[in-house]
Write an enzyme that holds these catalytic residues in place. Structure first.
Site, PDB file in Angstrom:
ATOM      1  N   HIS A   1       8.171  -0.804  -1.150  1.00  0.00           N
ATOM      2  CA  HIS A   1       7.039  -1.733  -1.143  1.00  0.00           C
ATOM      3  C   HIS A   1       7.611  -3.146  -1.091  1.00  0.00           C
ATOM      4  O   HIS A   1       8.339  -3.572  -1.979  1.00  0.00           O
ATOM      5  CB  HIS A   1       6.168  -1.561  -2.387  1.00  0.00           C
ATOM      6  CG  HIS A   1       4.926  -2.405  -2.349  1.00  0.00           C
ATOM      7  ND1 HIS A   1       3.721  -1.940  -1.856  1.00  0.00           N
ATOM      8  CD2 HIS A   1       4.714  -3.694  -2.721  1.00  0.00           C
ATOM      9  CE1 HIS A   1       2.828  -2.904  -1.927  1.00  0.00           C
ATOM     10  NE2 HIS A   1       3.397  -3.967  -2.445  1.00  0.00           N
ATOM     11  N   CYS A   2       7.264  -3.869  -0.031  1.00  0.00           N
ATOM     12  CA  CYS A   2       7.846  -5.193   0.193  1.00  0.00           C
ATOM     13  C   CYS A   2       6.876  -6.283  -0.250  1.00  0.00           C
ATOM     14  O   CYS A   2       5.781  -6.411   0.310  1.00  0.00           O
ATOM     15  CB  CYS A   2       8.175  -5.371   1.673  1.00  0.00           C
ATOM     16  SG  CYS A   2       8.939  -6.972   2.045  1.00  0.00           S
ATOM     17  N   PRO A   3       7.235  -7.094  -1.259  1.00  0.00           N
ATOM     18  CA  PRO A   3       6.328  -8.163  -1.699  1.00  0.00           C
ATOM     19  C   PRO A   3       6.174  -9.262  -0.660  1.00  0.00           C
ATOM     20  O   PRO A   3       5.153  -9.964  -0.647  1.00  0.00           O
ATOM     21  CB  PRO A   3       7.010  -8.685  -2.969  1.00  0.00           C
ATOM     22  CG  PRO A   3       8.443  -8.321  -2.834  1.00  0.00           C
ATOM     23  CD  PRO A   3       8.474  -7.036  -2.064  1.00  0.00           C
TER      24      PRO A   3
ATOM     25  N   ASN B   1       3.438  -7.960   1.344  1.00  0.00           N
ATOM     26  CA  ASN B   1       2.354  -7.407   0.528  1.00  0.00           C
ATOM     27  C   ASN B   1       1.857  -6.082   1.100  1.00  0.00           C
ATOM     28  O   ASN B   1       0.653  -5.854   1.258  1.00  0.00           O
ATOM     29  CB  ASN B   1       1.191  -8.400   0.430  1.00  0.00           C
ATOM     30  CG  ASN B   1       0.151  -7.958  -0.596  1.00  0.00           C
ATOM     31  OD1 ASN B   1       0.472  -7.264  -1.557  1.00  0.00           O
ATOM     32  ND2 ASN B   1      -1.099  -8.350  -0.390  1.00  0.00           N
TER      33      ASN B   1
END
Length: 380
Positions: free
Chosen positions: A170-172, A175
């Site tokens: 999950h890449c911030p 998002n």
């Protein structure tokens, strides 16, 4: 007394207040998740202004240099924005309905105590599914929150609260979950953002040097040029390492999660179980048509639920099955890996099944004939 009993079950007010507060908190969290995206977008907008207006239009004096830099810059800029947009707004793919438990299976699972009895329910539900991986204990991979049997390479994301097909991480910064549906877009986003930063740093370098040698007039553009070079150089270093890492993952057909925890098959753990060789690994992500490789257009192979492996069957008679699995092994045409696949066997990327009873029987007959022939030679 009857009325008193009826009034007792009424829900207390604090419960509603707690639920409302939880809803507000989740909304605030969703807004906070967009902060990194807004940060990247604001830097991108500033870099556009600094490069196009302050550097090209106001600082460069050579007309030919202006035209070349502006044309090249806008190509990199559009590819960067396009791939970034696709990575953010492409919804992660979730397992199809066949992997969800039926209502009766859910009831059976809830009734059974945890342990072998629950596994028996899951084995019945998964007997016709293309599942080759297991948990560390050898059990069927099951998601308690989504109530489904997990396909191979599928994981539950705690941020999205969903099971994501071929989840990488999950890449911030986008998002979003990076998985089967947008992994190609994520790679192109890294590639074009790196090229974007390298191009800015390279074309801005001579003016950055003039800044330190007092070759530029003391104007507002002077400070934009300085910070533009610093930002481009800094992002180039971080992006090059991240892009290089994901290029290595593609070449090995691994995900970030599989690097930290290798996939576990029925009989053993194999960190390279899904690797088919560099060319086939590359085509799994980018597809067969090379004209789409450099464009943020979905072209990955497969459906995200099942993947070919570099492993083939072993003889079913020699397979060591754990106790209690003999009844289910008759229903499974796919026994799990034993030896590496030969390079000439390219059928794994086709739509036909990789393993069948016919091929297994043919291989057994072939091995039997070879053993008889060897025995005759030894006897002579």
């Amino acid at each position: 007394m009857r009325c008193g009993k009826m009034a007792a079950p009424s829900p207390p007010p604090p419960t509603g207040a707690t639920g409302a507060w939880g809803s507000v908190r989740r909304r605030c969290q969703r807004l906070l998740y967009w902060v990194p995206v807004l940060f990247i977008s604001s830097i991108l907008c500033w870099s556009y202004y600094a490069y196009v207006t302050q550097l090209c239009l106001l600082t460069m004096t050579n007309i030919g240099e202006k035209v070349v830099c502006l044309v090249a810059y806008h190509i990199f800029f559009m590819l960067f924005v396009w791939s970034y947009w696709k990575t953010i707004f492409t919804l992660p793919m979730n397992p199809s309905k066949e992997f969800h438990l039926s209502y009766s299976d859910k009831e059976s699972l809830e009734r059974e105590p945890r342990g072998e009895s629950q596994q028996e329910v899951l084995r019945r539900a998964a007997k016709d599914l293309p599942i080759y991986t297991r948990t560390m204990s050898g059990a069927i991979r099951y998601c308690d929150r989504c109530h489904l049997v997990k396909p191979d390479r599928c994981h539950h994301c705690s941020v999205c609260d969903k099971c994501i097909l071929k989840m990488d991480h999950h890449c911030p910064w986008v998002n979003n979950c990076v998985g089967f549906s947008n992994y190609k877009f994520f790679l192109l986003f890294l590639a074009y953002s790196l090229l974007y930063c390298l191009f800015i740093a390279a074309t801005d370098l001579q003016y950055f040097i003039k800044f330190w040698t007092n070759g530029l007039p003391d104007t507002q553009a002077k400070f934009h040029i300085m910070f533009l070079f610093f930002a481009a150089a800094m992002f180039s270093v971080s992006l090059s390492s991240l892009f290089g890492y994901h290029c290595w993952l593609v070449s090995k057909n691994k995900s970030t999660l599989e690097v930290f925890r290798a996939p576990i098959f029925r009989h053993r753990t194999d960190k390279n179980g899904f690797s088919l060789g560099f060319s086939k690994n590359l085509r799994q992500v980018f597809g067969d048509e090379k004209k789409y490789w450099l464009l943020p257009v979905f072209s990955s192979l497969g459906d995200g639920c099942s993947f070919p492996t570099c492993l083939v069957n072993q003889d079913p008679e020699q397979a060591s099955t754990p106790g209690g699995l003999n009844s289910t092994s008759k229903n499974e045409n796919h026994l799990f890996p034993a030896k590496p696949l030969r390079d000439s066997q390219s059928h794994l990327l086709t739509d036909t099944p990789s393993w069948s009873e016919t091929s297994t029987k043919a291989e057994k007959d072939k091995v039997g004939k070879e053993l008889i022939y060897a025995a005759m030679i030894g006897f002579v």
